[in-house]
Design a protein around this motif. Structure first.
Motif, PDB file in Angstrom:
ATOM      1  N   SER A 162      19.652 -18.302  21.159  1.00 55.81           N
ATOM      2  CA  SER A 162      19.143 -16.993  20.731  1.00 55.81           C
ATOM      3  C   SER A 162      19.960 -16.458  19.563  1.00 55.81           C
ATOM      4  O   SER A 162      21.119 -16.837  19.389  1.00 55.81           O
ATOM      5  CB  SER A 162      19.221 -15.995  21.890  1.00 55.81           C
ATOM      6  OG  SER A 162      18.467 -16.459  22.986  1.00 55.81           O
ATOM      7  N   PRO A 163      19.362 -15.562  18.763  1.00 54.26           N
ATOM      8  CA  PRO A 163      20.121 -14.937  17.669  1.00 54.26           C
ATOM      9  C   PRO A 163      21.316 -14.160  18.215  1.00 54.26           C
ATOM     10  O   PRO A 163      21.329 -13.764  19.379  1.00 54.26           O
ATOM     11  CB  PRO A 163      19.089 -14.002  17.022  1.00 54.26           C
ATOM     12  CG  PRO A 163      17.764 -14.555  17.403  1.00 54.26           C
ATOM     13  CD  PRO A 163      17.953 -15.151  18.764  1.00 54.26           C
ATOM     14  N   PRO A 164      22.331 -13.915  17.389  1.00 55.38           N
ATOM     15  CA  PRO A 164      23.545 -13.236  17.864  1.00 55.38           C
ATOM     16  C   PRO A 164      23.302 -11.772  18.201  1.00 55.38           C
ATOM     17  O   PRO A 164      22.393 -11.137  17.664  1.00 55.38           O
ATOM     18  CB  PRO A 164      24.508 -13.380  16.681  1.00 55.38           C
ATOM     19  CG  PRO A 164      23.615 -13.509  15.487  1.00 55.38           C
ATOM     20  CD  PRO A 164      22.411 -14.270  15.960  1.00 55.38           C
ATOM     21  N   ASP A 165      24.128 -11.246  19.092  1.00 57.94           N
ATOM     22  CA  ASP A 165      24.116  -9.835  19.433  1.00 57.94           C
ATOM     23  C   ASP A 165      24.895  -9.088  18.350  1.00 57.94           C
ATOM     24  O   ASP A 165      26.115  -9.219  18.244  1.00 57.94           O
ATOM     25  CB  ASP A 165      24.773  -9.639  20.803  1.00 57.94           C
ATOM     26  CG  ASP A 165      24.871  -8.170  21.201  1.00 57.94           C
ATOM     27  OD1 ASP A 165      24.325  -7.323  20.459  1.00 57.94           O
ATOM     28  OD2 ASP A 165      25.488  -7.874  22.235  1.00 57.94           O
ATOM     29  N   LEU A 166      24.188  -8.316  17.542  1.00 58.25           N
ATOM     30  CA  LEU A 166      24.828  -7.667  16.400  1.00 58.25           C
ATOM     31  C   LEU A 166      25.592  -6.398  16.772  1.00 58.25           C
ATOM     32  O   LEU A 166      26.168  -5.744  15.903  1.00 58.25           O
ATOM     33  CB  LEU A 166      23.797  -7.381  15.306  1.00 58.25           C
ATOM     34  CG  LEU A 166      23.206  -8.650  14.661  1.00 58.25           C
ATOM     35  CD1 LEU A 166      22.213  -8.295  13.570  1.00 58.25           C
ATOM     36  CD2 LEU A 166      24.302  -9.550  14.101  1.00 58.25           C
ATOM     37  N   SER A 167      25.600  -6.042  18.058  1.00 59.40           N
ATOM     38  CA  SER A 167      26.517  -4.982  18.489  1.00 59.40           C
ATOM     39  C   SER A 167      27.920  -5.550  18.688  1.00 59.40           C
ATOM     40  O   SER A 167      28.901  -4.815  18.739  1.00 59.40           O
ATOM     41  CB  SER A 167      26.030  -4.343  19.800  1.00 59.40           C
ATOM     42  OG  SER A 167      25.967  -5.302  20.836  1.00 59.40           O
ATOM     43  N   ASN A 168      27.981  -6.875  18.778  1.00 58.94           N
ATOM     44  CA  ASN A 168      29.268  -7.579  18.854  1.00 58.94           C
ATOM     45  C   ASN A 168      29.148  -8.866  18.047  1.00 58.94           C
ATOM     46  O   ASN A 168      29.125  -9.962  18.604  1.00 58.94           O
ATOM     47  CB  ASN A 168      29.637  -7.869  20.309  1.00 58.94           C
ATOM     48  CG  ASN A 168      30.999  -8.520  20.445  1.00 58.94           C
ATOM     49  OD1 ASN A 168      31.879  -8.342  19.603  1.00 58.94           O
ATOM     50  ND2 ASN A 168      31.177  -9.322  21.486  1.00 58.94           N
TER      51      ASN A 168
END
Length: 339
Positions: free
Chosen positions: A275-281
């Motif tokens: 999955s794409p990265p979590d952009l909150s972290n």
């Protein structure tokens, strides 16, 4: 060719209950006069947020441009007040939104919606604006424009509604047109007609276009250059031929491998695992590293600099470092169309 738009080190974040979401992280892009630049990538990669930042449509709160410049004809749009930005939006820069049914007002005739921009920006009288509106509807291929100008959005098919949205965007002869997934909701036949229409209009009006899409077949048939976006960053740019035939980033390989082949035996479609990265972290290193089959320790810990491959192509990948192992693109890369 002169640069019409330059985006320099753009950072856009959204403040949520779960913390800061860093949707765009240091994007650098330019668009030349009269060219089409395609921005491709998965959902959540930052494509639409980048385009809305150019239009001054980042809602604040919760969104904000943290840093960076957006230079349009040498003027930094991030420094303009809302009032001054209204003089640019719709006049010099226009946008075709993804879903025409939600971007059109169902309570107003399509003619009135096109006339709004003409009256506001070009100071035309109502009769002059109506005459220009009829010509615009004819220009975008809507039959019986004298009759259709009085009709409401629900009286148009999906393809015709998209043509109305294009007419609104083109009403004031903008220098830059941003098309955000302009053919996603349309069937293949109508999609081809809309793309032909955009190509013809660009030739007639010399408009620059930013095309945002995840459909690489659309890119191959319309764009001059491509920027591949992932995890809020531009990871590879180049001409259409360079990105399609000589891609250097494993994420670009994955996108091209997932395209259905037009010839040969039927095979299962390939997908990029994970999955794409979590952009909150967001990750410290390359955002694609957790999904990359060729990732090294340095990929996880450090974001690579761009490697200049040609005058027009560059890629941010540690595999291009002279110390990295030699990895060849997979044989599954296939191009769904050509310019």
């Amino acid at each position: 060719m002169d640069k019409l738009l330059e985006i320099k080190d753009l950072h856009v974040s959204f403040d949520t209950y779960g913390g800061e979401v860093k949707a765009v992280r240091g994007v650098n892009l330019d668009v030349k006069k009269g060219e089409t630049l395609a921005i491709v990538g998965e959902s959540g990669s930052g494509k639409s947020v980048t385009s809305k930042a150019v239009m001054g449509l980042i809602p604040n709160p919760p969104g904000r441009i943290k840093q960076g410049e957006i230079l349009f004809n040498g003027k930094d749009l991030t420094k303009l007040s809302d009032r001054k930005m209204q003089g640019v939006r719709g006049k010099d820069i226009s946008m075709i939104f993804q879903d025409p049914m939600t971007s059109l007002n169902p309570t107003m005739t399509v003619g009135k919606q096109i006339m709004e921009g003409l009256i506001k920006h070009q100071k035309l009288s109502r009769s002059e604006a109506r005459e220009r509106t009829v010509k615009l509807l004819d220009l975008v291929g809507i039959p019986n424009p004298d009759k259709r100008v009085k009709q409401y959005p629900h009286q148009f098919s999906g393809g015709m509604r998209q043509r109305v949205v294009i007419a609104i965007a083109l009403a004031c002869n903008p220098m830059l047109l941003i098309a955000d997934e302009p053919t996603t909701a349309l069937d293949v036949t109508i999609q081809a007609q809309i793309l032909d229409l955009m190509r013809d209009l660009q030739k007639q009006m010399s408009t620059s276009i930013i095309l945002i899409t995840h459909d690489l077949g659309v890119v191959a048939n319309l764009a001059h250059r491509v920027a591949v976006m992932y995890g809020g960053k531009i990871i590879e740019t180049g001409t259409v031929d360079e990105v399609f035939y000589k891609p250097k980033h494993p994420y670009t390989w994955g996108l091209l491998s997932s395209m259905p082949k037009l010839h040969g035996k039927s095979e299962e479609l390939l997908a990029i695992p994970g999955s794409p990265p979590d952009l909150s972290n967001p990750p410290k290193g390359c955002p694609f590293a957790p999904r990359c089959p060729h990732a090294m320790q340095v990929c996880i810990e450090h974001m690579p600099d761009y490697t200049e491959l040609t005058d027009t192509q560059k890629s941010a990948c540690w595999l291009l470092d002279e110390r990295a192992p030699k990895v060849e693109p997979p044989e599954t890369i296939g191009v769904g169309g050509s310019k």
